[in-house]
Design a protein around this motif. Structure first.
Motif, PDB file in Angstrom:
ATOM      1  N   TYR A   1       0.825  -1.203   0.000  1.00  0.00           N
ATOM      2  CA  TYR A   1       0.000   0.000   0.000  1.00  0.00           C
ATOM      3  C   TYR A   1       0.865   1.261   0.000  1.00  0.00           C
ATOM      4  O   TYR A   1       0.622   2.198  -0.771  1.00  0.00           O
ATOM      5  N   GLU A   2       1.889   1.301   0.847  1.00  0.00           N
ATOM      6  CA  GLU A   2       2.746   2.477   0.911  1.00  0.00           C
ATOM      7  C   GLU A   2       3.573   2.633  -0.365  1.00  0.00           C
ATOM      8  O   GLU A   2       3.820   3.752  -0.831  1.00  0.00           O
ATOM      9  N   ASN A   3       4.009   1.516  -0.938  1.00  0.00           N
ATOM     10  CA  ASN A   3       4.725   1.584  -2.206  1.00  0.00           C
ATOM     11  C   ASN A   3       3.824   2.140  -3.305  1.00  0.00           C
ATOM     12  O   ASN A   3       4.251   2.954  -4.132  1.00  0.00           O
ATOM     13  N   THR A   4       2.573   1.694  -3.311  1.00  0.00           N
ATOM     14  CA  THR A   4       1.617   2.178  -4.306  1.00  0.00           C
ATOM     15  C   THR A   4       1.330   3.659  -4.108  1.00  0.00           C
ATOM     16  O   THR A   4       1.256   4.430  -5.077  1.00  0.00           O
ATOM     17  N   LYS A   5       1.178   4.070  -2.865  1.00  0.00           N
ATOM     18  CA  LYS A   5       0.940   5.486  -2.563  1.00  0.00           C
ATOM     19  C   LYS A   5       2.089   6.341  -3.095  1.00  0.00           C
ATOM     20  O   LYS A   5       1.859   7.408  -3.697  1.00  0.00           O
ATOM     21  N   LYS A   6       3.320   5.893  -2.893  1.00  0.00           N
ATOM     22  CA  LYS A   6       4.488   6.623  -3.377  1.00  0.00           C
ATOM     23  C   LYS A   6       4.444   6.738  -4.902  1.00  0.00           C
ATOM     24  O   LYS A   6       4.722   7.806  -5.470  1.00  0.00           O
ATOM     25  N   ALA A   7       4.091   5.643  -5.580  1.00  0.00           N
ATOM     26  CA  ALA A   7       4.058   5.651  -7.041  1.00  0.00           C
ATOM     27  C   ALA A   7       3.036   6.652  -7.573  1.00  0.00           C
ATOM     28  O   ALA A   7       3.303   7.385  -8.537  1.00  0.00           O
ATOM     29  N   PHE A   8       1.875   6.728  -6.930  1.00  0.00           N
ATOM     30  CA  PHE A   8       0.852   7.658  -7.397  1.00  0.00           C
ATOM     31  C   PHE A   8       1.235   9.104  -7.098  1.00  0.00           C
ATOM     32  O   PHE A   8       0.881  10.014  -7.858  1.00  0.00           O
ATOM     33  N   LEU A   9       1.973   9.338  -6.031  1.00  0.00           N
ATOM     34  CA  LEU A   9       2.474  10.686  -5.773  1.00  0.00           C
ATOM     35  C   LEU A   9       3.480  11.098  -6.848  1.00  0.00           C
ATOM     36  O   LEU A   9       3.467  12.252  -7.317  1.00  0.00           O
ATOM     37  N   ILE A  10       4.352  10.167  -7.243  1.00  0.00           N
ATOM     38  CA  ILE A  10       5.296  10.448  -8.317  1.00  0.00           C
ATOM     39  C   ILE A  10       4.544  10.746  -9.615  1.00  0.00           C
ATOM     40  O   ILE A  10       4.876  11.682 -10.350  1.00  0.00           O
ATOM     41  N   ALA A  11       3.521   9.950  -9.883  1.00  0.00           N
ATOM     42  CA  ALA A  11       2.736  10.146 -11.104  1.00  0.00           C
ATOM     43  C   ALA A  11       2.083  11.524 -11.131  1.00  0.00           C
ATOM     44  O   ALA A  11       2.107  12.221 -12.154  1.00  0.00           O
ATOM     45  N   GLN A  12       1.519  11.933 -10.010  1.00  0.00           N
ATOM     46  CA  GLN A  12       0.884  13.245  -9.936  1.00  0.00           C
ATOM     47  C   GLN A  12       1.895  14.366 -10.112  1.00  0.00           C
ATOM     48  O   GLN A  12       1.643  15.354 -10.817  1.00  0.00           O
ATOM     49  N   ASP A  13       3.063  14.214  -9.517  1.00  0.00           N
ATOM     50  CA  ASP A  13       4.098  15.252  -9.602  1.00  0.00           C
ATOM     51  C   ASP A  13       4.664  15.388 -11.013  1.00  0.00           C
ATOM     52  O   ASP A  13       5.231  16.434 -11.361  1.00  0.00           O
ATOM     53  N   ASN A  14       4.530  14.338 -11.824  1.00  0.00           N
ATOM     54  CA  ASN A  14       5.113  14.342 -13.162  1.00  0.00           C
ATOM     55  C   ASN A  14       4.056  14.369 -14.263  1.00  0.00           C
ATOM     56  O   ASN A  14       4.364  14.070 -15.423  1.00  0.00           O
ATOM     57  N   ASP A  15       2.832  14.735 -13.901  1.00  0.00           N
ATOM     58  CA  ASP A  15       1.752  14.915 -14.882  1.00  0.00           C
ATOM     59  C   ASP A  15       1.534  13.682 -15.753  1.00  0.00           C
ATOM     60  O   ASP A  15       1.363  13.767 -16.979  1.00  0.00           O
ATOM     61  N   VAL A  16       1.535  12.513 -15.112  1.00  0.00           N
ATOM     62  CA  VAL A  16       1.306  11.271 -15.847  1.00  0.00           C
ATOM     63  C   VAL A  16      -0.113  11.246 -16.420  1.00  0.00           C
ATOM     64  O   VAL A  16      -1.075  11.622 -15.752  1.00  0.00           O
ATOM     65  N   TYR A  17      -0.211  10.802 -17.660  1.00  0.00           N
ATOM     66  CA  TYR A  17      -1.495  10.700 -18.349  1.00  0.00           C
ATOM     67  C   TYR A  17      -2.030   9.270 -18.311  1.00  0.00           C
ATOM     68  O   TYR A  17      -3.224   9.049 -18.183  1.00  0.00           O
ATOM     69  N   ASP A  18      -1.124   8.297 -18.455  1.00  0.00           N
ATOM     70  CA  ASP A  18      -1.502   6.885 -18.511  1.00  0.00           C
ATOM     71  C   ASP A  18      -0.588   6.102 -17.582  1.00  0.00           C
ATOM     72  O   ASP A  18       0.642   6.148 -17.731  1.00  0.00           O
ATOM     73  N   PHE A  19      -1.151   5.386 -16.635  1.00  0.00           N
ATOM     74  CA  PHE A  19      -0.410   4.676 -15.592  1.00  0.00           C
ATOM     75  C   PHE A  19      -0.684   3.184 -15.752  1.00  0.00           C
ATOM     76  O   PHE A  19      -1.798   2.711 -15.513  1.00  0.00           O
ATOM     77  N   VAL A  20       0.330   2.425 -16.191  1.00  0.00           N
ATOM     78  CA  VAL A  20       0.187   0.988 -16.434  1.00  0.00           C
ATOM     79  C   VAL A  20       0.869   0.245 -15.290  1.00  0.00           C
ATOM     80  O   VAL A  20       2.028   0.533 -14.968  1.00  0.00           O
ATOM     81  N   TYR A  21       0.186  -0.710 -14.687  1.00  0.00           N
ATOM     82  CA  TYR A  21       0.720  -1.339 -13.471  1.00  0.00           C
ATOM     83  C   TYR A  21       0.486  -2.842 -13.445  1.00  0.00           C
ATOM     84  O   TYR A  21      -0.398  -3.372 -14.125  1.00  0.00           O
ATOM     85  N   ASP A  22       1.300  -3.500 -12.631  1.00  0.00           N
ATOM     86  CA  ASP A  22       1.157  -4.937 -12.373  1.00  0.00           C
ATOM     87  C   ASP A  22      -0.014  -5.135 -11.414  1.00  0.00           C
ATOM     88  O   ASP A  22       0.026  -4.678 -10.272  1.00  0.00           O
ATOM     89  N   ALA A  23      -1.049  -5.815 -11.892  1.00  0.00           N
ATOM     90  CA  ALA A  23      -2.273  -5.967 -11.104  1.00  0.00           C
ATOM     91  C   ALA A  23      -2.252  -7.177 -10.175  1.00  0.00           C
ATOM     92  O   ALA A  23      -3.221  -7.418  -9.449  1.00  0.00           O
ATOM     93  N   ALA A  24      -1.163  -7.941 -10.171  1.00  0.00           N
ATOM     94  CA  ALA A  24      -1.082  -9.107  -9.291  1.00  0.00           C
ATOM     95  C   ALA A  24      -1.148  -8.668  -7.833  1.00  0.00           C
ATOM     96  O   ALA A  24      -0.537  -7.684  -7.433  1.00  0.00           O
TER      97      ALA A  24
END
Length: 206
Positions: free
Chosen positions: A45-68
């Motif tokens: 959960y904390e790793n995922t939270k960090k990734a989404f913060l990075i995405a927001q800070d870098n204006d990510v448009y499309d976020f592709v992730y491992d759903a396992a």
């Protein structure tokens, strides 16, 4: 490769839910990787939270992730995400679109992970051919990454082979661990990053 990224930003994220591996995130603009980061907060959960913060800070448009494991899906359900997200399972069937005019990708790749890494390998091959003058290729078919030793090491580690049906497969993470090689989370993130549907021409989204 002389190229500055053009278009929207696409990210790939491979989340770790164990203490032995780090989570990996790579994001690109056009065909050019503009960010690489790995981190380990000891919980998915904390790793995922960090990734989404990075995405927001870098204006990510499309976020592709491992759903396992479902940790990223849970985070998305619990939070207001303002960009596109696409979950993939490495073991799922390869894409149902055409490899060429006659053959489907699912008929030549054993699974999605094999497809991702073979397509990534083809990007590197075409880039090499283009910059060395062997053969010209369309910019959308190439790749540009920064010099990151961890990522380069991970990309060089898995082996390719064909199964009994003649489909391409890539060495599994379990087989790699039996060889003493840790999971390549940055390489997986890079492969997912280029699996995203947007590469170069984004004028239709502007």
């Amino acid at each position: 490769l002389e190229y500055d990224g053009v278009g929207v930003v696409t990210a790939g994220f491979d989340v770790s839910d164990t203490g032995s591996d780090k989570s990996g995130m790579v994001w690109r603009k056009g065909i050019a990787v503009i960010g690489i980061e790995d981190f380990d907060f000891k919980s998915a959960y904390e790793n995922t939270k960090k990734a989404f913060l990075i995405a927001q800070d870098n204006d990510v448009y499309d976020f592709v992730y491992d759903a396992a494991g479902g940790s990223v899906d849970t985070y998305i359900q619990q939070n207001n995400i303002n960009f596109a997200t696409t979950g993939k399972l490495f073991g799922q069937s390869a894409d149902d679109d055409y490899y060429d005019d006659t053959v489907l990708k699912k008929d030549i790749y054993m699974n999605l992970r094999a497809q991702m890494f073979m397509e990534l390998r083809n990007r590197f091959r075409k880039t090499h051919e283009h910059v060395t003058g062997i053969k010209q290729h369309d910019i959308d078919d190439m790749i540009k990454i920064p010099r990151n030793n961890n990522l380069i090491d991970e990309l060089s580690q898995p082996t390719f082979s064909r199964n009994t049906a003649g489909k391409w497969k890539i060495e599994s993470k379990d087989d790699m661990k039996r060889r003493g090689i840790k999971s390549g989370n940055l390489a997986d993130a890079l492969a997912m990053c280029y699996l995203g549907g947007y590469v170069h021409d984004y004028s239709i989204y502007e």
